[in-house]
Write an enzyme that holds these catalytic residues in place. Sequence first.
Site, PDB file in Angstrom:
ATOM      1  N   GLY A 291       0.822  -1.200   0.000  1.00  0.00           N
ATOM      2  CA  GLY A 291       0.000   0.000   0.000  1.00  0.00           C
ATOM      3  C   GLY A 291       0.857   1.250   0.000  1.00  0.00           C
ATOM      4  O   GLY A 291       1.947   1.276  -0.580  1.00  0.00           O
ATOM      5  N   SER A 292       0.379   2.270   0.704  1.00  0.00           N
ATOM      6  CA  SER A 292       0.965   3.606   0.561  1.00  0.00           C
ATOM      7  C   SER A 292       2.410   3.719   1.013  1.00  0.00           C
ATOM      8  O   SER A 292       3.071   4.719   0.704  1.00  0.00           O
ATOM      9  CB  SER A 292       0.116   4.620   1.336  1.00  0.00           C
ATOM     10  OG  SER A 292      -1.187   4.644   0.804  1.00  0.00           O
ATOM     11  N   THR A 293       2.904   2.747   1.731  1.00  0.00           N
ATOM     12  CA  THR A 293       4.323   2.789   2.101  1.00  0.00           C
ATOM     13  C   THR A 293       5.187   2.884   0.840  1.00  0.00           C
ATOM     14  O   THR A 293       6.273   3.462   0.856  1.00  0.00           O
ATOM     15  CB  THR A 293       4.697   1.523   2.902  1.00  0.00           C
ATOM     16  OG1 THR A 293       3.691   1.281   3.864  1.00  0.00           O
ATOM     17  CG2 THR A 293       6.022   1.684   3.594  1.00  0.00           C
ATOM     18  N   ARG A 583      -4.175   6.388   4.039  1.00  0.00           N
ATOM     19  CA  ARG A 583      -4.652   5.124   3.519  1.00  0.00           C
ATOM     20  C   ARG A 583      -3.495   4.267   3.064  1.00  0.00           C
ATOM     21  O   ARG A 583      -2.580   4.633   2.480  1.00  0.00           O
ATOM     22  CB  ARG A 583      -5.615   5.349   2.348  1.00  0.00           C
ATOM     23  CG  ARG A 583      -6.338   4.076   1.924  1.00  0.00           C
ATOM     24  CD  ARG A 583      -7.230   3.525   2.993  1.00  0.00           C
ATOM     25  NE  ARG A 583      -7.742   2.209   2.582  1.00  0.00           N
ATOM     26  CZ  ARG A 583      -8.298   1.326   3.383  1.00  0.00           C
ATOM     27  NH1 ARG A 583      -8.419   1.598   4.653  1.00  0.00           N
ATOM     28  NH2 ARG A 583      -8.737   0.162   2.948  1.00  0.00           N
TER      29      ARG A 583
END
Lengths: 583, 151
Positions: A291-293, A583
């Site tokens: 995800g956003s990482t 998110r």
Amino acid sequence: MSLGVHSFGRAGLPRWLIEKVWGLEHAFERARASGKVEDDTRLRIFFLLFLFALGFFGLAIGATRSALFSDAARGGGLVAPVVGARGDLVDRNGKLLAADLLHYGLYIDPREIWDPAETRRGLLAALPEVEPDRLERALRGNRRVFVVGALTPEARNRVNDLGLPGVSFEPEQHRVYPLGSTAAHLIGFTDSGGEGLAGAEGAFNSDIHTAAGAAAAPLSIDLRIQGALEDELYKAVAEFQPKGAVGIVTDVHTGEILGLTSWPTFDPNKAGKATDYARLNRAAASVFEMGSTFKGFTVAIGLDTGVATPESTFDATHPFYVGNRAITDYHATHAMLTLVEVFQHSSNIGTARLGEQIGPERMHAYFDRLGLTSPAKVELKESARPLTPRVWNEDAIASTSFGHGINVSPLAVVRAYGALMNGGYLLPLTIHKLEPGAQVTGPRVVSEKTSLQMLSIMRANVTGGSGKSANIPGLSVGGKTGTGDKWDPAARSYSHTKQVSSFAAVFPTTGGPQTRRYFVLVLLDEPHPGKLGVDPTGGIAAAPAAGRVIERIAPFLGVKRQTTLVQAIPVEQPSTEDQGEER
Amino acid sequence: MNLFARRIRGFRLVDLVALGLLMVIILGVYLAKTMAGRERAEIASVEKQIGGEKDRIRLLQAEVAHLEQPGRIERLSVTYLGLKPVSVKNEASVDQLIEIAHAGPPPKAVAPSAVAALVNGADVVPGVPPPAPAEAQPVRLAAAQPQAAAQ
């Protein structure tokens, strides 16, 4: 021709010896001249006897010397090396992690047993670990057999106290992990034959064998850091009840793993009884859509290629379309965002637009250079191969730009982030302690300028973005939250209830590229709403745990709080509103 | 008289001397071997004793490591001493010590100390969970919950 005494000089011992030899020769000559042949023969026999005696005396001295002063009596050479013996494992400060200890194997010879019933009763009472079926087979057999191993001296004494005939012991080395489940996945475990199967035991198997009886092998972890990491991760697990969790701490300049934990865990002393689910090292052997990482990588690539600057703007007023696919934001801002704001608001639209500008070829090339398309370079054999897009086209780039469509291991993420935080060099991770001051080299993947910009942007995300709950006063923490929806194979779509929540943190962000700097990753797999009852995103579930870890381990790492930062940043408890954009 | 021709009770003196020398050497070797055997047995005994002590030391080292498990130390420190990670509010630099000293003595610790309570004869300390079992247990989720409450 005859040689006289004076032909040989006059000095000391040689002269005395020469005189004696000549005296003996003259005795032979006198005996021969006087016609006493028998005396001549006796003299020569005596002379030979003297030589033999001299030789025997020399041998006697040698025998005495070897009997008194040889190494044979020391015992070391007489003891056969124990098969499968392994060296000790210690942490970077010398704390014992694994050791071979003397145990005993129990053998039964049924031919010497008088009363099988009494033997059965006594052994089962003294040794609960004995399997009754195996004991029964041994008692009914007709030869000496092994029954159970790894018995402690106390257990052996309990059996000896019974005075049972036909029961005997043989010493054996048994691998012991005194810390139980602490750092279990990193330390690993061995099979009953003393061969390493997982973790450091598997990675350094031959080296550990070689080190048996010699100096202990130091691993990179610091037990103090490991303890704090496990404690805080388990607290997060207790609150959010995920199906799995990962915590990692590394030194970005050396690649040393200072702490690594995977939950659920197991006791390596009883590894055979643990489930595969518990034994799975999720930090190395599992892959996740982070995800956003991943947006940290996209932003860094944008900066490094010159496609964007921190002030570049991206239109997030409406969804971004790739073909018929609409990319939206979790909490839409409907605004023009700078690159820093894209990072702070974790805007999927802004990141996808940036990815589009970078282009598939360059994005793919940078992901390769950051090691995200290959197993994380670390000694652990369980390091997993990532799942990458088959074709790197616009659609794939749009997804991977915000961490979807690509599954990587947490260790791969840690390694790649390390390169962004250490001045731009991709270093191998290691679980082996390096010498103080060791210089680890690796290929440059981004410029030093990009690295410093990323440190500032990561810091900005903690002071004014989705990572506020990880802000520890005085430690200049930077970070990026990540919440990746998981793919649901049954529904053939991404689930909105199952997600991977993570927080990638670095501290301190102040200072130049050479400043000692550390990276922390906390990941929760499928967390549930906690006591706040809100969506357990990375900012809610993982970031606070990462912050607490940093607060606890900073003193161990010699990272001092900066008073100016303590005063500048008020200590506040972040509300759920602060993480609403994440998110 | 020639030394080689001299006889004692019919035996040549040199033969007797050679025989005596031989006996001395044999006796010497015998004694040396006997003493060496005894020494060797003693050395083996000491070596065995050292080996046993080494095994015992390793066992004790493992026991110490077992008792020093981070999770166990944390559990005990919370339970018996009311300790918890140091907050930023409790940290100060050397330069700040004078300022702190002028501000007056710090307030008394709020966290109840099980040790102090035990010294005073109380069996149960309010607000402190019951003591953990003396035997060290691996860190488990169930054990993490009381720690979370203590934060």
